[in-house]
Design a protein around this motif. Structure first.
Motif, PDB file in Angstrom:
ATOM      1  N   HIS A 370      34.003  38.571  16.406  1.00 31.01           N
ATOM      2  CA  HIS A 370      33.449  39.009  15.129  1.00 31.01           C
ATOM      3  C   HIS A 370      34.338  40.091  14.511  1.00 31.01           C
ATOM      4  CE1 HIS A 370      30.042  36.470  15.575  1.00 31.01           C
ATOM      5  NE2 HIS A 370      29.545  37.120  16.610  1.00 31.01           N
ATOM      6  N   ASP A 371      34.291  41.299  15.006  1.00 33.01           N
ATOM      7  CA  ASP A 371      35.030  42.395  14.379  1.00 33.01           C
ATOM      8  C   ASP A 371      36.038  43.042  15.317  1.00 33.01           C
ATOM      9  OD1 ASP A 371      33.575  42.226  11.901  1.00 33.01           O
ATOM     10  OD2 ASP A 371      31.873  43.125  12.957  1.00 33.01           O
ATOM     11  N   GLN A 372      36.423  42.305  16.363  1.00 29.07           N
ATOM     12  CA  GLN A 372      37.361  42.861  17.334  1.00 29.07           C
ATOM     13  C   GLN A 372      38.518  41.899  17.594  1.00 29.07           C
ATOM     14  OE1 GLN A 372      34.466  43.282  20.468  1.00 29.07           O
ATOM     15  NE2 GLN A 372      33.796  45.302  19.781  1.00 29.07           N
ATOM     16  N   VAL A 373      38.869  41.131  16.590  1.00 24.71           N
ATOM     17  CA  VAL A 373      39.836  40.044  16.748  1.00 24.71           C
ATOM     18  C   VAL A 373      41.274  40.561  16.595  1.00 24.71           C
ATOM     19  CG1 VAL A 373      40.626  37.844  15.817  1.00 24.71           C
ATOM     20  CG2 VAL A 373      38.176  38.374  15.881  1.00 24.71           C
ATOM     21  N   PRO A 374      42.125  40.373  17.601  1.00 23.33           N
ATOM     22  CA  PRO A 374      43.540  40.714  17.459  1.00 23.33           C
ATOM     23  C   PRO A 374      44.324  39.519  16.922  1.00 23.33           C
ATOM     24  CG  PRO A 374      43.082  40.146  19.735  1.00 23.33           C
ATOM     25  CD  PRO A 374      41.781  39.994  18.985  1.00 23.33           C
ATOM     26  N   GLN A 375      45.396  39.804  16.201  1.00 24.05           N
ATOM     27  CA  GLN A 375      46.246  38.746  15.677  1.00 24.05           C
ATOM     28  C   GLN A 375      47.649  39.276  15.466  1.00 24.05           C
ATOM     29  OE1 GLN A 375      45.136  37.191  11.812  1.00 24.05           O
ATOM     30  NE2 GLN A 375      46.344  35.337  12.073  1.00 24.05           N
ATOM     31  N   VAL A 376      48.631  38.401  15.716  1.00 20.34           N
ATOM     32  CA  VAL A 376      50.024  38.733  15.435  1.00 20.34           C
ATOM     33  C   VAL A 376      50.582  37.660  14.507  1.00 20.34           C
ATOM     34  CG1 VAL A 376      52.338  39.079  16.358  1.00 20.34           C
ATOM     35  CG2 VAL A 376      50.351  39.871  17.653  1.00 20.34           C
ATOM     36  N   VAL A 377      51.219  38.101  13.436  1.00 23.32           N
ATOM     37  CA  VAL A 377      51.947  37.206  12.542  1.00 23.32           C
ATOM     38  C   VAL A 377      53.427  37.418  12.848  1.00 23.32           C
ATOM     39  CG1 VAL A 377      52.312  36.461  10.170  1.00 23.32           C
ATOM     40  CG2 VAL A 377      50.150  37.551  10.815  1.00 23.32           C
ATOM     41  N   PHE A 378      54.105  36.360  13.295  1.00 23.90           N
ATOM     42  CA  PHE A 378      55.465  36.517  13.809  1.00 23.90           C
ATOM     43  C   PHE A 378      56.507  36.348  12.703  1.00 23.90           C
ATOM     44  CE2 PHE A 378      52.827  35.561  17.427  1.00 23.90           C
ATOM     45  CZ  PHE A 378      53.330  36.408  18.410  1.00 23.90           C
ATOM     46  N   THR A 379      56.302  37.098  11.633  1.00 23.29           N
ATOM     47  CA  THR A 379      57.260  37.132  10.536  1.00 23.29           C
ATOM     48  C   THR A 379      58.306  38.206  10.813  1.00 23.29           C
ATOM     49  OG1 THR A 379      55.611  38.534   9.453  1.00 23.29           O
ATOM     50  CG2 THR A 379      55.745  36.250   8.727  1.00 23.29           C
ATOM     51  N   PRO A 381      59.205  41.533   8.870  1.00 23.25           N
ATOM     52  CA  PRO A 381      58.748  42.135  10.126  1.00 23.25           C
ATOM     53  C   PRO A 381      57.464  41.496  10.643  1.00 23.25           C
ATOM     54  CG  PRO A 381      58.048  43.480   8.290  1.00 23.25           C
ATOM     55  CD  PRO A 381      58.884  42.377   7.697  1.00 23.25           C
ATOM     56  N   GLU A 382      57.197  41.719  11.942  1.00 26.54           N
ATOM     57  CA  GLU A 382      55.949  41.246  12.529  1.00 26.54           C
ATOM     58  C   GLU A 382      54.771  42.060  11.994  1.00 26.54           C
ATOM     59  OE1 GLU A 382      57.549  39.672  16.872  1.00 26.54           O
ATOM     60  OE2 GLU A 382      56.578  41.632  16.724  1.00 26.54           O
ATOM     61  N   VAL A 383      53.605  41.417  11.984  1.00 30.96           N
ATOM     62  CA  VAL A 383      52.368  42.099  11.616  1.00 30.96           C
ATOM     63  C   VAL A 383      51.375  41.899  12.750  1.00 30.96           C
ATOM     64  CG1 VAL A 383      50.474  42.253   9.973  1.00 30.96           C
ATOM     65  CG2 VAL A 383      52.776  41.695   9.162  1.00 30.96           C
ATOM     66  N   ALA A 384      50.968  42.992  13.373  1.00 31.02           N
ATOM     67  CA  ALA A 384      50.030  42.936  14.487  1.00 31.02           C
ATOM     68  C   ALA A 384      48.801  43.760  14.129  1.00 31.02           C
ATOM     69  CB  ALA A 384      50.675  43.480  15.765  1.00 31.02           C
ATOM     70  N   SER A 385      47.626  43.168  14.274  1.00 26.58           N
ATOM     71  CA  SER A 385      46.413  43.870  13.846  1.00 26.58           C
ATOM     72  C   SER A 385      45.244  43.523  14.739  1.00 26.58           C
ATOM     73  CB  SER A 385      46.070  43.502  12.391  1.00 26.58           C
ATOM     74  OG  SER A 385      45.833  42.103  12.282  1.00 26.58           O
ATOM     75  N   VAL A 386      44.211  44.352  14.661  1.00 31.53           N
ATOM     76  CA  VAL A 386      42.968  44.092  15.380  1.00 31.53           C
ATOM     77  C   VAL A 386      41.823  44.722  14.597  1.00 31.53           C
ATOM     78  CG1 VAL A 386      43.150  46.179  16.822  1.00 31.53           C
ATOM     79  CG2 VAL A 386      41.757  44.247  17.597  1.00 31.53           C
ATOM     80  N   GLY A 387      40.678  44.066  14.630  1.00 33.57           N
ATOM     81  CA  GLY A 387      39.484  44.628  14.006  1.00 33.57           C
ATOM     82  C   GLY A 387      39.510  44.567  12.497  1.00 33.57           C
ATOM     83  N   ARG A 388      38.864  45.536  11.881  1.00 37.23           N
ATOM     84  CA  ARG A 388      38.697  45.547  10.429  1.00 37.23           C
ATOM     85  C   ARG A 388      39.859  46.253   9.723  1.00 37.23           C
ATOM     86  NH1 ARG A 388      33.420  47.011  12.503  1.00 37.23           N
ATOM     87  NH2 ARG A 388      31.685  45.795  11.611  1.00 37.23           N
ATOM     88  N   THR A 389      40.198  45.763   8.549  1.00 38.61           N
ATOM     89  CA  THR A 389      41.049  46.524   7.645  1.00 38.61           C
ATOM     90  C   THR A 389      40.191  47.605   6.984  1.00 38.61           C
ATOM     91  OG1 THR A 389      40.549  45.064   5.792  1.00 38.61           O
ATOM     92  CG2 THR A 389      42.481  44.518   7.147  1.00 38.61           C
ATOM     93  N   GLU A 390      40.841  48.521   6.277  1.00 40.12           N
ATOM     94  CA  GLU A 390      40.083  49.541   5.562  1.00 40.12           C
ATOM     95  C   GLU A 390      39.138  48.899   4.540  1.00 40.12           C
ATOM     96  OE1 GLU A 390      40.693  53.346   2.502  1.00 40.12           O
ATOM     97  OE2 GLU A 390      42.453  52.323   3.349  1.00 40.12           O
ATOM     98  N   GLY A 391      39.641  47.947   3.775  1.00 37.91           N
ATOM     99  CA  GLY A 391      38.808  47.297   2.772  1.00 37.91           C
ATOM    100  C   GLY A 391      37.620  46.583   3.364  1.00 37.91           C
ATOM    101  N   ARG A 392      37.849  45.883   4.469  1.00 36.32           N
ATOM    102  CA  ARG A 392      36.758  45.158   5.127  1.00 36.32           C
ATOM    103  C   ARG A 392      35.729  46.136   5.686  1.00 36.32           C
ATOM    104  NH1 ARG A 392      35.849  41.005   8.920  1.00 36.32           N
ATOM    105  NH2 ARG A 392      33.615  41.149   9.411  1.00 36.32           N
ATOM    106  N   ALA A 393      36.186  47.237   6.279  1.00 38.24           N
ATOM    107  CA  ALA A 393      35.263  48.218   6.853  1.00 38.24           C
ATOM    108  C   ALA A 393      34.375  48.830   5.774  1.00 38.24           C
ATOM    109  CB  ALA A 393      36.047  49.304   7.588  1.00 38.24           C
ATOM    110  N   ARG A 394      34.978  49.182   4.646  1.00 38.16           N
ATOM    111  CA  ARG A 394      34.183  49.766   3.563  1.00 38.16           C
ATOM    112  C   ARG A 394      33.211  48.741   2.994  1.00 38.16           C
ATOM    113  NH1 ARG A 394      36.060  54.745   2.753  1.00 38.16           N
ATOM    114  NH2 ARG A 394      38.262  55.227   3.123  1.00 38.16           N
ATOM    115  N   ALA A 395      33.645  47.489   2.884  1.00 36.61           N
ATOM    116  CA  ALA A 395      32.753  46.440   2.395  1.00 36.61           C
ATOM    117  C   ALA A 395      31.578  46.226   3.342  1.00 36.61           C
ATOM    118  CB  ALA A 395      33.521  45.134   2.219  1.00 36.61           C
ATOM    119  N   ASP A 396      31.801  46.479   4.630  1.00 38.02           N
ATOM    120  CA  ASP A 396      30.733  46.349   5.624  1.00 38.02           C
ATOM    121  C   ASP A 396      29.812  47.566   5.647  1.00 38.02           C
ATOM    122  OD1 ASP A 396      31.666  43.880   6.338  1.00 38.02           O
ATOM    123  OD2 ASP A 396      32.692  44.558   8.157  1.00 38.02           O
TER     124      ASP A 396
END
Length: 487
Positions: A370-379, A381-396
């Motif tokens: 749900h809100d603890q999902v990790p992901q890597v985009v292998f571009t 530069p690479e983009v590695a993230s987990v959980g909510r972005t700032e925008g998503r957190a505020r929307a929640d």
């Protein structure tokens, strides 16, 4: 005509990573029996057409870039391009040339029978297996049926697009020839990764047609901005707000996966023609549920075709707790590692119910998807993230603060001379815990797991202060983030 009926304790429709894990966990350490029904290759999309071949195509360019950023090595590699035939041979080795015998041997070694054919539901605890060269086979499950059929590439309803026989991600990852001019429809993970390896393999003109106003729109804005800048510097044209009106191809021909499908393609974008040699559709995916016979078992799919589940991965609205859905098919977190996570939870639930045990304890409940999902985009530069972005957190509705710093530490400066990157934390003020983190930069994929542990474990920020990063590593950015918050 149905001529045979066989019984198993667990039947899984779909032999990708999620299906394999669900079957293995459901029968582990027991005398229960399991079967996997697969109409293509055991190992699924990830092994042959997605994760594995795409990363095999991306890695050589990453290595070359690192070498060119390192004095003492730069002169050895010069300015030449990649050895494309060698890169493709390694890609084919990684995918075992689409030979799934090793995966089948593994399944059999853990007690899972592999049944070839297209599986569909034929009623309660019943699976029908059809093959073009034989009679329909009926399977019955004593304990559970698990749906793990994954997803397929979506094709936007643009006039002429389907008739032009465009490439999908399967063609792009299994390319046999490199088109000179390419248009990619989309701006998400598949589109941006594909753009990186296409440019590295020698595409002369590459255009990204993005309907929205950013690449990687669901990520923190700075991540998409860095990827956009990098692609443009590499020679790509990135067109935001692009309105694709029609597509027409000269002499379209099904030449096989990864080969140019006919003559030049003309795309009309915002009223202007764009002529390319191949068009790649990377505009999302849809669940592979249309031929599953959901109605036969009383399953009502969502409007998008997904199968809704509860936190035990049991399909909603089905009596008897016998039907489950894991991976892309349920739409909860369409990533291979999250599908495998769901499958492990599902398998444990199936085993516990088969043995009459209570579903007590966290191992029987899926919540990380749900809100603890990790992901890597292998571009690059690479983009590695987990959980909510700032925008998503505020929307929640969360009261959050953020910390954002450049990744400029001793470890990064030693890694390569042109290291660039940025990191951001999203912190819940109420609990003083991390709810999201994003790292965008050179080879940052390995940074995200520490953040994942902090998010899943709800580690207090004051406690993280005592998690001292080793020197000199790129992980030192954690100290810089915490220092910036401390002020």
């Amino acid at each position: 005509m149905t001529t045979t009926t066989d019984e198993y304790d667990v039947i899984v429709i779909g032999g990708g990573p999620a299906g394999e894990n669900a079957a293995a966990y459901a029968i582990a350490g027991s005398s229960r029996t399991a079967a996997i029904v697969e109409h293509e290759l055991v190992g699924g999309e990830c092994s042959y057409w997605a994760c594995m071949p795409s990363k095999a195509l991306l890695r050589p360019a990453e290595v070359l870039g690192s070498a060119r950023a390192m004095p003492g090595v730069r002169g050895l590699v010069g300015v030449g391009r990649l050895d494309v035939p060698a890169v493709l041979r390694r890609r084919d080795a990684v995918t075992h040339n689409h030979d799934d015998s090793g995966q089948v041997s593994w399944a059999e070694s853990v007690g899972i029978e592999v049944i070839r054919g297209a599986g569909s539901l034929g009623g309660e605890r019943t699976v029908l297996v059809t093959r073009p060269d034989g009679p329909t086979r009926t399977l019955r499950a004593r304990s559970a049926v698990v749906l793990a059929t994954g997803s397929t590439a979506a094709l936007p309803p643009v006039p002429g697009l389907a008739a032009a026989l465009p490439w999908t991600s399967r063609d792009a990852t299994n390319l046999r020839e490199v088109p000179a001019r390419v248009a990619i429809i989309g701006g998400g993970v598949v589109a941006t990764e594909c753009a990186n390896w296409m440019l590295a393999l020698g595409v002369r003109e590459l255009t990204l047609l993005v309907r929205g106003d950013a690449l990687l729109a669901s990520a923190e804005p700075f991540a998409g901005e860095l990827v956009t800048r990098s692609l443009r510097e590499a020679g790509a044209s990135v067109r935001f707000g692009a309105r694709l009106q029609s597509v027409e191809r000269e002499n379209p021909e099904d030449t096989g996966i990864g080969r140019v499908h006919g003559g030049p393609v003309t795309l009309v974008v915002d009223g202007e023609p764009l002529v390319v040699d191949e068009v790649i559709v990377a505009a999302g995916r849809v669940p592979a549920t249309a031929s599953l016979g959901l109605a036969e078992a009383g399953v009502v799919a969502t409007g998008s075709g997904h199968v809704a589940t509860d936190e035990h991965l049991t399909v909603a609205g089905i009596a008897g707790q016998w039907l489950y859905a894991v991976g892309d098919v349920n739409g909860r977190a369409p990533l291979t590692h999250m599908g495998k996570y769901q499958a492990r939870v599902c398998g444990d639930v199936v085993a516990a119910r088969a043995e009459g045990r209570d579903l007590d304890g966290p191992r029987f409940t899926a919540h990380a998807d749900h809100d603890q999902v990790p992901q890597v985009v292998f571009t690059d530069p690479e983009v590695a993230s987990v959980g909510r972005t700032e925008g998503r957190a505020r929307a929640d509705g969360l009261d959050v603060e953020t910390v954002e710093v450049p990744i400029a530490v001793a470890g990064s400066s030693l890694a390569r001379d042109d290291f660039t990157g940025r990191a951001k934390l999203v912190i819940d003020r109420t609990t003083d815990t991390l709810v999201g983190a994003t790292f965008a930069g050179t080879e940052v994929a390995e940074l995200v797991h520490a953040a994942t542990v902090a998010v899943v474990g709800a580690v207090p920020m004051d406690t993280l202060w005592h998690a001292v990063p080793s020197y000199p590593t790129v992980s030192e950015v954690w100290l810089r983030l915490l220092e910036a918050r401390r002020g």
